[in-house]
Design a protein around this motif. Structure first.
Motif, mmCIF file in Angstrom:
data_model
loop_
_atom_site.group_PDB
_atom_site.id
_atom_site.type_symbol
_atom_site.label_atom_id
_atom_site.label_comp_id
_atom_site.label_asym_id
_atom_site.label_seq_id
_atom_site.Cartn_x
_atom_site.Cartn_y
_atom_site.Cartn_z
ATOM 1 N N UNK A 1 -24.025 -31.668 22.943
ATOM 2 C CA UNK A 1 -24.586 -32.460 23.869
ATOM 3 C C UNK A 1 -23.710 -32.525 25.241
ATOM 4 N N UNK A 2 -23.953 -33.559 26.115
ATOM 5 C CA UNK A 2 -23.455 -33.316 27.383
ATOM 6 C C UNK A 2 -22.267 -34.247 27.606
ATOM 7 N N UNK A 3 -21.297 -34.393 26.163
ATOM 8 C CA UNK A 3 -20.193 -35.117 26.453
ATOM 9 C C UNK A 3 -19.961 -36.234 25.694
ATOM 10 N N UNK A 4 -20.953 -36.920 25.107
ATOM 11 C CA UNK A 4 -20.984 -37.897 24.327
ATOM 12 C C UNK A 4 -20.751 -37.588 22.827
ATOM 13 N N UNK A 5 -20.394 -38.634 21.992
ATOM 14 C CA UNK A 5 -20.287 -38.496 20.577
ATOM 15 C C UNK A 5 -21.344 -37.806 20.081
ATOM 16 N N UNK A 6 -21.522 -36.920 19.243
ATOM 17 C CA UNK A 6 -22.398 -36.115 18.585
ATOM 18 C C UNK A 6 -22.618 -36.540 17.139
ATOM 19 N N UNK A 7 -23.650 -37.069 16.845
ATOM 20 C CA UNK A 7 -24.122 -37.732 15.301
ATOM 21 C C UNK A 7 -25.407 -37.046 15.037
ATOM 22 N N UNK A 8 -25.240 -36.365 14.159
ATOM 23 C CA UNK A 8 -26.675 -35.689 13.466
ATOM 24 C C UNK A 8 -26.666 -35.369 12.059
#
Length: 126
Positions: free
Chosen positions: A69-76
């Motif tokens: 993503x663009x620099x935020x926390x990635x939750x998937x």
């Protein structure tokens, strides 16, 4: 990183010095690796959304998952279904910064008639 394809450069100039300069420039460009992100098809998955892909090709023996993503926390959450009667393989993905620390995985899918990949963005809608 994926290495770029190398091809012999076309030489149009008749001056040997210009040809040598063009050849050196081409060699430098062909040695620079391209990012895997530049060679892949990008699908945007908004926060809370689920995206699925189905492949009815038994020759596919593995798939590569790339998430950033663009620099935020990635939750998937990623689910891989191989065949109609099998339980999915589930992957929970978290990264504090999805730009600095993207997620990449190669998942085996051998000898199944049908494969389905599902990715849910568990992060907030931005």
């Amino acid at each position: 990183y994926v290495a770029s394809e190398t091809m012999d450069p076309p030489f149009c100039a008749e001056d040997p010095a210009t040809q040598a300069q063009q050849h050196r420039r081409h060699q430098q460009q062909s040695k620079q690796p391209r990012s895997i992100w530049d060679t892949s098809t990008v699908q945007t998955i908004e926060g809370g959304a689920l995206q699925t892909w189905t492949m009815d090709v038994p020759q596919v023996e593995h798939v590569q998952l790339l998430l950033k993503n663009e620099g935020t926390p990635l939750h998937a959450k990623a689910d891989v279904w191989c065949g109609p009667d099998n339980a999915p393989m589930q992957l929970a993905v978290y990264s504090q910064d999805g730009a600095k620390h993207p997620f990449s995985a190669v998942v085996g899918t051998p000898h199944f008639q049908s494969h389905t990949i599902g990715i849910k963005n568990s992060g907030p809608l931005e």
